[in-house]
Design a protein around this motif. Sequence first.
Motif, short mmCIF file in Angstrom:
data_model
loop_
_atom_site.label_atom_id
_atom_site.label_comp_id
_atom_site.label_asym_id
_atom_site.label_seq_id
_atom_site.Cartn_x
_atom_site.Cartn_y
_atom_site.Cartn_z
N THR A 76 19.42 -1.23 4.24
CA THR A 76 18.44 -0.14 4.29
C THR A 76 19.09 1.16 3.83
OG1 THR A 76 18.95 0.43 6.59
CG2 THR A 76 17.24 -1.23 6.21
N THR A 77 18.27 2.15 3.56
CA THR A 77 18.76 3.45 3.12
C THR A 77 18.30 4.54 4.07
OG1 THR A 77 16.81 3.86 1.74
CG2 THR A 77 18.66 2.70 0.71
N ASP A 78 18.92 5.71 3.96
CA ASP A 78 18.54 6.84 4.80
C ASP A 78 17.06 7.17 4.64
OD1 ASP A 78 21.17 6.86 5.44
OD2 ASP A 78 21.64 8.80 4.56
N THR A 79 16.56 7.00 3.43
CA THR A 79 15.17 7.41 3.14
C THR A 79 14.15 6.52 3.84
OG1 THR A 79 15.22 6.08 1.10
CG2 THR A 79 15.77 8.41 0.91
N SER A 80 14.57 5.33 4.27
CA SER A 80 13.63 4.43 4.95
C SER A 80 13.62 4.66 6.45
CB SER A 80 13.99 2.97 4.66
OG SER A 80 15.23 2.63 5.26
N THR A 81 14.50 5.52 6.95
CA THR A 81 14.56 5.79 8.38
C THR A 81 13.25 6.40 8.86
OG1 THR A 81 16.93 6.21 8.19
CG2 THR A 81 15.85 6.95 10.21
N GLY A 82 12.71 5.85 9.91
CA GLY A 82 11.47 6.38 10.48
C GLY A 82 10.22 5.63 10.08
N ILE A 83 10.32 4.74 9.12
CA ILE A 83 9.14 4.00 8.65
C ILE A 83 8.85 2.82 9.57
CG2 ILE A 83 8.22 2.56 6.79
CD1 ILE A 83 9.78 4.29 4.81
N LEU A 84 7.60 2.68 9.96
CA LEU A 84 7.16 1.52 10.74
C LEU A 84 6.50 0.53 9.80
CD1 LEU A 84 6.53 -0.03 13.34
CD2 LEU A 84 4.47 1.38 13.60
N ASN A 85 7.08 -0.65 9.69
CA ASN A 85 6.52 -1.69 8.84
C ASN A 85 5.32 -2.33 9.52
OD1 ASN A 85 8.49 -1.42 6.80
ND2 ASN A 85 9.92 -2.64 8.01
N LYS A 86 4.26 -2.51 8.77
CA LYS A 86 3.03 -3.09 9.32
C LYS A 86 3.29 -4.50 9.82
CE LYS A 86 -1.90 -3.62 8.38
NZ LYS A 86 -2.99 -3.37 7.39
N GLU A 87 4.13 -5.24 9.13
CA GLU A 87 4.45 -6.62 9.54
C GLU A 87 5.07 -6.64 10.94
OE1 GLU A 87 7.33 -10.32 8.09
OE2 GLU A 87 7.00 -8.60 6.78
N ASP A 109 -3.35 1.93 10.89
CA ASP A 109 -3.40 3.21 10.18
C ASP A 109 -3.75 4.38 11.08
OD1 ASP A 109 -2.73 2.24 7.62
OD2 ASP A 109 -4.74 1.40 7.41
N LEU A 110 -4.28 4.10 12.26
CA LEU A 110 -4.51 5.16 13.24
C LEU A 110 -3.34 5.30 14.20
CD1 LEU A 110 -8.28 4.54 14.11
CD2 LEU A 110 -7.30 6.24 12.55
N PHE A 111 -2.66 4.19 14.43
CA PHE A 111 -1.51 4.17 15.34
C PHE A 111 -0.29 4.82 14.70
CE2 PHE A 111 2.34 2.11 16.92
CZ PHE A 111 2.21 2.26 18.30
N TYR A 112 -0.05 4.51 13.43
CA TYR A 112 1.12 5.01 12.70
C TYR A 112 0.71 6.23 11.89
CZ TYR A 112 5.00 4.93 9.32
OH TYR A 112 6.08 5.26 8.51
N ARG A 113 1.00 7.40 12.40
CA ARG A 113 0.51 8.63 11.79
C ARG A 113 1.66 9.56 11.43
NH1 ARG A 113 -4.99 9.47 12.81
NH2 ARG A 113 -4.72 11.22 11.38
N THR A 114 2.54 9.09 10.59
CA THR A 114 3.67 9.93 10.17
C THR A 114 3.25 10.80 9.00
OG1 THR A 114 4.57 8.42 8.53
CG2 THR A 114 5.20 8.05 10.81
N CYS A 115 4.21 11.51 8.47
CA CYS A 115 3.97 12.36 7.31
C CYS A 115 4.17 11.57 6.02
CB CYS A 115 4.92 13.56 7.33
SG CYS A 115 4.80 14.50 8.85
N GLY A 116 4.42 10.28 6.16
CA GLY A 116 4.64 9.46 4.97
C GLY A 116 3.35 9.11 4.27
N GLN A 117 3.47 8.38 3.19
CA GLN A 117 2.32 8.04 2.36
C GLN A 117 1.35 7.10 3.06
OE1 GLN A 117 3.99 6.52 -1.27
NE2 GLN A 117 4.51 8.54 -2.06
N SER A 118 1.86 6.30 4.01
CA SER A 118 0.99 5.31 4.64
C SER A 118 0.19 5.90 5.80
CB SER A 118 1.82 4.14 5.15
OG SER A 118 2.77 4.57 6.10
N ALA A 119 0.39 7.18 6.10
CA ALA A 119 -0.32 7.79 7.21
C ALA A 119 -1.64 8.36 6.74
CB ALA A 119 0.52 8.90 7.84
N LYS A 120 -2.66 8.26 7.59
CA LYS A 120 -3.95 8.87 7.29
C LYS A 120 -4.06 10.19 8.02
CE LYS A 120 -6.74 4.73 6.48
NZ LYS A 120 -7.91 3.97 6.94
#
Length: 337
Positions: free
Chosen positions: A292-303, A325-336
């Motif tokens: 893994t890389t530093d940039t992936s830190t904090g991401i919750l995988n849907k799987e 998508d309602l549970f995982y609400r980060t500032c990342g691209q996968s957040a709504k």
Amino acid sequence: MQKIILNGYTALFFCLVTLIFIFVPIAAYATNKIYNTSFIPQWSPQAQFAGYYVAYEKGIYKKYGINVNILTGGPYTVPFKMLEEKRADFCTAWLSTAIQKRSQGLRLVNIAQIVKRSALMLVAKKEKGITRPEDLNGKRIGLWRDEFRLQPMALFKKFKLNVTIVLQAQSINLFLRDGVDVASAMWYNEYHTILSSGINIDELTSFFFHEYGLNFPEDGIYTLEETFKKNKDLVCNFAKASIEGWLYAFTHEEEALDIVLKYMKAANVPANRVHQKWMLMRMKDLILPEGTTDTSTGILNKEDFLRVARELKDNGLIQTIPDFDLFYRTCGQSAKN
């Protein structure tokens, strides 16, 4: 007369310039709002939470415009209750617990999944003839309560094992005295205590659940949905600053340990630098697994989310699986929003 008028205009000009230099910086500074917030980890101070203490002590939270009051967690505090009662804005918790609380109606949101790999494990002595999962059949196995039982029970089901479950306390003395054949342990904590008791690694068989398709990510950062909607800037900056604190801790190990020990002593928690160093290094393994890389830190995988949620549902601990998508609400691209 003309000279006097010119001097008057000159004076006015310099006054205006002076006012600009005075008020423009003030106005610019005023736009950089400082947020006051509070955060509580799910347990007492230790290296399991080093990144947050480091982020505070090194001024990383302040760099992101946040004044953080770090509250002391422990056995007598319930982080989600602190959030619900508005006594804290952020907390850490296991993914399984958060999914369960969300399913029960508490509008929690995950803003950063810090720990990617489960640290919960089963430990056995090889002298007991235990070297593979099938050897657990018929054994006395020490298990903790609640969410700590999900993965062991799933493992027993997967390998069709019939075991005797013994309630395990916080101490691993029962295992050391052969009261049980197998003990539950956290890789960063009780496992090191077992090794420190004089048992060598090659004398033990360790069952890591992620090696059997049962990875349940643990520590994540949570806030209430209303907090996220009301002040997304604060939420996003808190998550980013916390992650930065962790990355700093991993590259400044001794400094991070000094900070952790300072908080442990302030909370009157027994502090052992060797044990805390083990814990910090294991947290690095869990937060930044190989590959893994530093940039992936904090991401919750849907799987990972679905794996944990389905296990909770199969065990009757939740009725419905929350919307990812309602549970995982980060500032990342996968957040709504």
